[in-house]
Design a protein around this motif. Structure first.
Motif, PDB file in Angstrom:
ATOM      1  N   ALA A   1      37.956  31.482  40.797  1.00 54.45           N
ATOM      2  CA  ALA A   1      38.575  32.648  41.441  1.00 54.45           C
ATOM      3  C   ALA A   1      38.452  33.881  40.556  1.00 54.45           C
ATOM      4  N   GLU A   2      38.627  33.701  39.258  1.00 53.85           N
ATOM      5  CA  GLU A   2      38.459  34.830  38.338  1.00 53.85           C
ATOM      6  C   GLU A   2      37.006  35.278  38.300  1.00 53.85           C
ATOM      7  N   GLN A   3      36.082  34.339  38.254  1.00 56.38           N
ATOM      8  CA  GLN A   3      34.666  34.686  38.228  1.00 56.38           C
ATOM      9  C   GLN A   3      34.246  35.457  39.474  1.00 56.38           C
ATOM     10  N   LEU A   4      34.846  35.125  40.610  1.00 55.52           N
ATOM     11  CA  LEU A   4      34.488  35.778  41.878  1.00 55.52           C
ATOM     12  C   LEU A   4      35.078  37.183  41.997  1.00 55.52           C
ATOM     13  N   GLY A   5      35.978  37.539  41.103  1.00 54.99           N
ATOM     14  CA  GLY A   5      36.513  38.892  41.097  1.00 54.99           C
ATOM     15  C   GLY A   5      37.758  39.106  41.926  1.00 54.99           C
ATOM     16  N   PHE A   6      38.426  38.042  42.344  1.00 62.06           N
ATOM     17  CA  PHE A   6      39.666  38.216  43.092  1.00 62.06           C
ATOM     18  C   PHE A   6      40.679  38.982  42.249  1.00 62.06           C
ATOM     19  N   HIS A   7      41.490  39.785  42.925  1.00 64.02           N
ATOM     20  CA  HIS A   7      42.521  40.548  42.228  1.00 64.02           C
ATOM     21  C   HIS A   7      43.627  39.638  41.721  1.00 64.02           C
ATOM     22  N   THR A   8      44.138  38.764  42.606  1.00 69.49           N
ATOM     23  CA  THR A   8      45.235  37.863  42.255  1.00 69.49           C
ATOM     24  C   THR A   8      44.945  36.480  42.808  1.00 69.49           C
TER      25      THR A   8
ATOM     26  N   THR B   1      46.548  29.994  31.162  1.00 74.15           N
ATOM     27  CA  THR B   1      45.824  29.661  29.944  1.00 74.15           C
ATOM     28  C   THR B   1      44.332  29.457  30.192  1.00 74.15           C
ATOM     29  N   ALA B   2      43.961  29.265  31.468  1.00 73.67           N
ATOM     30  CA  ALA B   2      42.557  29.026  31.810  1.00 73.67           C
ATOM     31  C   ALA B   2      41.827  30.308  32.212  1.00 73.67           C
ATOM     32  N   THR B   3      42.571  31.401  32.408  1.00 71.46           N
ATOM     33  CA  THR B   3      41.984  32.665  32.849  1.00 71.46           C
ATOM     34  C   THR B   3      42.382  33.775  31.889  1.00 71.46           C
TER      35      THR B   3
ATOM     36  N   SER C   1      42.540  39.063  47.430  1.00 74.73           N
ATOM     37  CA  SER C   1      43.123  38.002  46.603  1.00 74.73           C
ATOM     38  C   SER C   1      42.992  36.667  47.324  1.00 74.73           C
ATOM     39  N   THR C   2      43.324  35.599  46.617  1.00 78.04           N
ATOM     40  CA  THR C   2      43.246  34.269  47.215  1.00 78.04           C
ATOM     41  C   THR C   2      44.511  33.485  46.888  1.00 78.04           C
TER      42      THR C   2
END
Length: 300
Positions: free
Chosen positions: A26-33, A62-64, A6-7
């Motif tokens: 961060a979502e595109q990179l696949g982070f869990h949280t 709202t962005a993810t 996570s980040t």
């Protein structure tokens, strides 16, 4: 169990000038949280831009679509359980049940005096935390709560319809002392540590690992005392505060080595700071993204 990566994205960027893009990336990179600090300001960032955690997480929700979101950590320093519960229930609803509350006793920094109060002693912080967490637990699970304590009160506080996540959103309790570890064992779905702060300046990575091993042993004892299997509690390491400092983000191999040593201790999640130039969290963005994309597969 696979180790989750996570980040933590500090809320220092205006939303339309880099803030939003960090969360979506961060979502595109696949982070869990994706976590953020819940402070009024923080250390070297005190005289620069700094935005509120709850509004930032609301915007991030709202962005993810898939990224879990949370605080690392919220504390009683400037929060009251009644107001906080209402905000968390709203945030959990907006995110579709993607919120984790990282929660700790707080410290002696700017947050501790920003409301005009004298900073609390360690004992006072522990006393307040011991009342704060159980009351917040009730507020997030019961439709109506009345309570009169030494530090906090609630009078028919309504929290309908409650959290999307049932029975409530998860708590990740930051603690190293006996009272905090007991709260983690009783109320937490996860436990958070940054390591042993006494080793940050002059300790070695090996000493840090042993100190954290000792913390986990104490957490295990706290769970046993309550009849809980410590394996049911996720264990989260927030990096950047051990003697290794930023070295694990120097290369993919360095990070995998660092993460493997802590995975062996029983950690289920490691959190790395989103790079911030000219700060304690400076790192090469390309290496950081390589770690995000490739390290999880090597840590299964």
């Amino acid at each position: 169990m696979s180790l989750r990566l996570s980040t933590v994205i500090l809320p220092y960027l205006r939303w339309h000038e880099g803030g939003r893009s960090a969360w979506t990336r961060a979502e595109q990179l696949g982070f869990h949280t994706g976590y953020t600090y819940d402070h009024l300001s923080w250390r070297t960032f005190r005289d620069g831009p700094w935005f509120g955690a709850i509004p930032t997480l609301t915007a991030a929700a709202t962005a993810t679509e898939r990224l879990r979101l949370g605080t690392l950590v919220t504390s009683p320093n400037f929060r009251h359980p009644v107001n906080l519960a209402k905000e968390l229930i709203s945030l959990d609803d907006i995110s579709g049940g993607r919120i984790t509350l990282g929660i700790g006793a707080g410290g002696t920094g700017f947050d501790a005096t920003a409301l005009g109060q004298d900073p609390w002693t360690p004992r006072e912080r522990a006393d307040r935390f011991a009342e704060f967490v159980p009351l917040l637990d009730r507020l997030l699970t019961e439709d109506s709560v009345s309570y009169e304590g030494d530090f906090y009160s609630a009078h028919e506080a309504r929290n309908i319809p409650g959290c999307v996540q049932r029975p409530r959103l998860p708590f990740a309790v930051a603690a190293t002392g006996p009272r905090g570890l007991k709260l983690a064992a009783r109320h937490g779905q996860a436990w958070v540590t940054t390591g042993d702060p006494k080793l940050f300046e002059k300790g070695t990575p090996e000493q840090s690992v042993e100190a954290i091993r000792g913390q986990i042993e104490k957490l295990t004892d706290a769970c046993v005392a309550l009849g809980r299997d410590v394996r049911t509690l996720d264990k989260i390491l927030l990096t950047g505060f051990t003697p290794d400092r930023g070295r694990p983000l120097g290369s993919l191999d360095a990070f995998v080595d660092f993460a493997s040593r802590h995975q062996e201790l029983g950690f289920t999640e490691i959190v790395i700071h989103w790079p911030i130039p000219d700060s304690d969290f400076a790192a090469d963005q390309k290496v950081f993204e390589q770690i995000a994309m490739e390290a999880p597969a090597q840590l299964r």
